[in-house]
Design an enzyme around this catalytic site. Structure first.
Site, short mmCIF file in Angstrom:
data_model
loop_
_atom_site.label_atom_id
_atom_site.label_comp_id
_atom_site.label_asym_id
_atom_site.label_seq_id
_atom_site.Cartn_x
_atom_site.Cartn_y
_atom_site.Cartn_z
N CYS A 186 -0.12 3.95 2.45
CA CYS A 186 0.22 3.65 3.84
C CYS A 186 1.72 3.81 4.11
CB CYS A 186 -0.19 2.23 4.19
SG CYS A 186 -1.80 1.74 3.61
N ASP A 187 2.53 3.27 3.21
CA ASP A 187 3.96 3.12 3.49
C ASP A 187 4.87 3.95 2.59
OD1 ASP A 187 3.35 1.19 5.46
OD2 ASP A 187 3.18 -0.35 3.92
N CYS A 239 0.85 -1.20 0.00
CA CYS A 239 0.00 0.00 0.00
C CYS A 239 0.88 1.24 0.00
CB CYS A 239 -0.92 -0.01 1.21
SG CYS A 239 -1.86 1.51 1.43
#
Length: 285
Positions: A116-117, A113
């Site tokens: 997200c990261d 993701c």
């Protein structure tokens, strides 16, 4: 819809409202938000609206189910819950490449993701595997964060729609590696690079990178339904009524058999499921 119909409505939530949606940085195709909206925020808004009309949220992970009992039983890490009807909305999980050390390198260079990261790779070199809308979206996010983005795809063109891929073709820090697949993850405790094979020539090259984002689709999260409900290619069999093979059990969103899997169609499924759940309860009680 269930709460507004006067039904006692409990939502069992494993992590946070929204599922996959909550992991998406920018959602541009949900009606009512012409400037787009962060997926996490949209999920929270949906939860707040449902609770405003009487739905309750309980944070618990469902471990197993028993649909033979009446009421139906959901065994969770927070105890047992009982419902006269159950609507399954477990969504889907990221597909993995299936390479050695992939699991061990999650959080150490391997991710699923970008929203997200991605920030962990600011100013670094990353690779994205995939060719659909998710891969294009991840590559677009990373192109604004990373120094260099390699987009590795098994074919010679993206499957992503034009709107998703247009920005990538213009980005000067995105390099496309066509007709290729990742064969090995190179590491020394953390990811250091990839061994990539050209599927047309068989030629292999090593690619140095700090991160790999795997965006090759999703697999339905149907482990709880195995042996309990009829499945087809891993998905819960449920038609446009969302009714499954067990009366009183419904399946909505990405987890069910359907032609189009988008937020807007999942929301529609929820409304339909609430309608038929109300109808079921009126008939059997």
């Amino acid at each position: 819809y269930a709460a507004r119909a006067g039904l006692d409505t409990l939502v069992l939530e494993k992590l946070s409202a929204g599922g996959q949606m909550a992991l998406t940085h920018q959602i541009d195709n949900y009606p009512g938000f012409p400037e787009g909206i962060d997926g996490f925020e949209l999920g929270e808004r949906m939860q707040q609206q449902a609770e405003l009309f009487g739905a309750q949220t309980e944070y618990a992970q469902v471990l197993s189910v028993d649909f033979t009992e009446n009421p139906k039983v959901l065994h969770t890490d927070a105890g047992d819950f009982f419902g006269k009807t159950v609507i399954i909305a477990t969504g889907a999980d990221p597909k993995k490449l299936g390479l050695p050390n992939e699991q061990a390198l999650i959080g150490k260079g391997v991710a699923y993701c970008a929203a997200c990261d991605g920030q962990f790779y600011k100013g670094k070199v990353v690779a994205v595997v995939g060719g659909g809308n998710s891969a294009a979206a991840d590559a677009a996010i990373l192109s604004r964060i990373a120094k260099k983005v390699y987009l590795i795809h098994r074919r010679d063109s993206l499957r992503a729609d034009k709107a998703s891929s247009a920005a990538l073709y213009k980005a000067d820090n995105v390099e496309f590696i066509w007709n290729s697949a990742v064969k090995e993850l190179l590491h020394d405790g953390v990811l250091t690079g990839l061994r990539v094979e050209n599927l047309l020539t068989g030629e292999e090259t090593q690619l140095s990178c700090d991160g790999l984002f795997v965006s090759i689709g999703r697999a339905p999260a149907t482990a709880l339904a195995e042996g309990k409900l009829k499945l087809e290619k891993g998905y819960i069999v449920a038609d446009e009524s969302t009714q499954t093979s067990v009366p009183g059990v419904f399946a909505v969103g990405d987890v069910r058999t359907k032609a189009v899997r988008q937020i807007v169609t999942a929301v529609a499924d929820g409304a339909v499921a609430a309608h038929y759940a109300e109808e079921y309860l009126a008939e059997v009680l």
